[in-house]
Design a protein around this motif. Sequence first.
Motif, PDB file in Angstrom:
ATOM      1  N   LEU A  88       0.873  -1.174   0.000  1.00 11.80           N
ATOM      2  CA  LEU A  88       0.000   0.000   0.000  1.00 11.80           C
ATOM      3  C   LEU A  88       0.914   1.229   0.000  1.00 11.80           C
ATOM      4  CD1 LEU A  88      -2.926   1.177   0.306  1.00 11.80           C
ATOM      5  CD2 LEU A  88      -2.500   1.155   2.782  1.00 11.80           C
ATOM      6  N   GLY A 105      -3.629  10.472   2.409  1.00 14.62           N
ATOM      7  CA  GLY A 105      -4.640  10.071   1.456  1.00 14.62           C
ATOM      8  C   GLY A 105      -5.049   8.628   1.683  1.00 14.62           C
ATOM      9  N   PRO A 106      -5.983   8.135   0.844  1.00 15.59           N
ATOM     10  CA  PRO A 106      -6.518   6.776   1.031  1.00 15.59           C
ATOM     11  C   PRO A 106      -5.579   5.666   0.556  1.00 15.59           C
ATOM     12  CG  PRO A 106      -7.548   7.836  -0.829  1.00 15.59           C
ATOM     13  CD  PRO A 106      -6.695   8.872  -0.186  1.00 15.59           C
TER      14      PRO A 106
ATOM     15  N   GLN B  37      -5.664   3.465  11.668  1.00 18.43           N
ATOM     16  CA  GLN B  37      -5.756   2.981  10.294  1.00 18.43           C
ATOM     17  C   GLN B  37      -7.073   2.228  10.118  1.00 18.43           C
ATOM     18  OE1 GLN B  37      -2.595   0.400   8.662  1.00 18.43           O
ATOM     19  NE2 GLN B  37      -2.801   1.583   6.777  1.00 18.43           N
ATOM     20  N   TRP B  40      -9.735  -0.023   5.315  1.00 17.26           N
ATOM     21  CA  TRP B  40      -9.362   0.171   3.922  1.00 17.26           C
ATOM     22  C   TRP B  40      -7.926   0.706   3.789  1.00 17.26           C
ATOM     23  CZ3 TRP B  40     -13.835   1.472   6.303  1.00 17.26           C
ATOM     24  CH2 TRP B  40     -14.949   0.734   5.923  1.00 17.26           C
ATOM     25  N   GLY B  41      -7.266   0.912   4.916  1.00 17.43           N
ATOM     26  CA  GLY B  41      -5.856   1.289   4.882  1.00 17.43           C
ATOM     27  C   GLY B  41      -5.558   2.755   5.107  1.00 17.43           C
ATOM     28  N   GLN B  42      -6.571   3.595   5.082  1.00 20.47           N
ATOM     29  CA  GLN B  42      -6.301   5.027   5.249  1.00 20.47           C
ATOM     30  C   GLN B  42      -5.930   5.359   6.684  1.00 20.47           C
ATOM     31  OE1 GLN B  42      -9.195   7.734   3.646  1.00 20.47           O
ATOM     32  NE2 GLN B  42      -7.867   9.510   4.008  1.00 20.47           N
ATOM     33  N   LEU B  43      -4.953   6.229   6.843  1.00 18.70           N
ATOM     34  CA  LEU B  43      -4.536   6.698   8.161  1.00 18.70           C
ATOM     35  C   LEU B  43      -5.361   7.923   8.526  1.00 18.70           C
ATOM     36  CD1 LEU B  43      -0.662   6.408   7.885  1.00 18.70           C
ATOM     37  CD2 LEU B  43      -2.183   4.966   9.227  1.00 18.70           C
TER      38      LEU B  43
END
Lengths: 113, 108
Positions: A88, A105-106, B37, B40-43
């Motif tokens: 990622l 960001g995502p 986190q 979906w991985g977003q911080l």
Amino acid sequence: EAGVTQSPTHLIKTRGQQATLRCSPISGHTSVYWYQQALGLGLQFLLWYDEGEERNRGNFPPRFSGRQFPNYSSELNVNALELEDSALYLCASSTGQGIGEQFFGPGTRLTVL
Amino acid sequence: GIQVEQSPPDLILQEGANSTLRCNFSDSVNNLQWFHQNPWGQLINLFYIPSGTKQNGRLSATTVATERYSLLYISSSQTTDSGVYFCAVETSGSRLTFGEGTQLTVNP
């Protein structure tokens, strides 16, 4: 206020190909950072750009490169992809000169087959 | 380079319980941030706290820079609090160095 945006969301490539990831910072932010989150390796700093210049670089090989455009958006390029580049990739931005809170960001999830 | 250690690595709670997450760092830092986190991985930014104490709803954080640690408190935990919590410190060159994270699971 729009946050940091990244594209694409997912990217699938094969070994040896090149990948290009894009990031748009929060309006008014001039510093852009790239981080990699690979399985088992945690979150690692890749690159920092400010005012169009590369200011700092993490412990990654030269095939990881990027640039920052006049509108402060940024590209991360990964050449000669290897399986272990699957990760990622997160972009962050902050106000100028690398000062202040970083907002993320995502992410773009890169899979190398 | 600087070392960032988070504890515990895993934490399982019942809904409504309180918890404390710890972050130790090995050298002086310019700044410290706490993140959550999402799946979906977003911080998600929780706190920007180089020193002192801040509160935001059920969450609060304290950084004691002279003793090189920071604490994140979560009160009355909810299932939506589940996820990985990261501490990150900024040293020279504006790079963030992250800890390994605390995996929090809140059961209903």
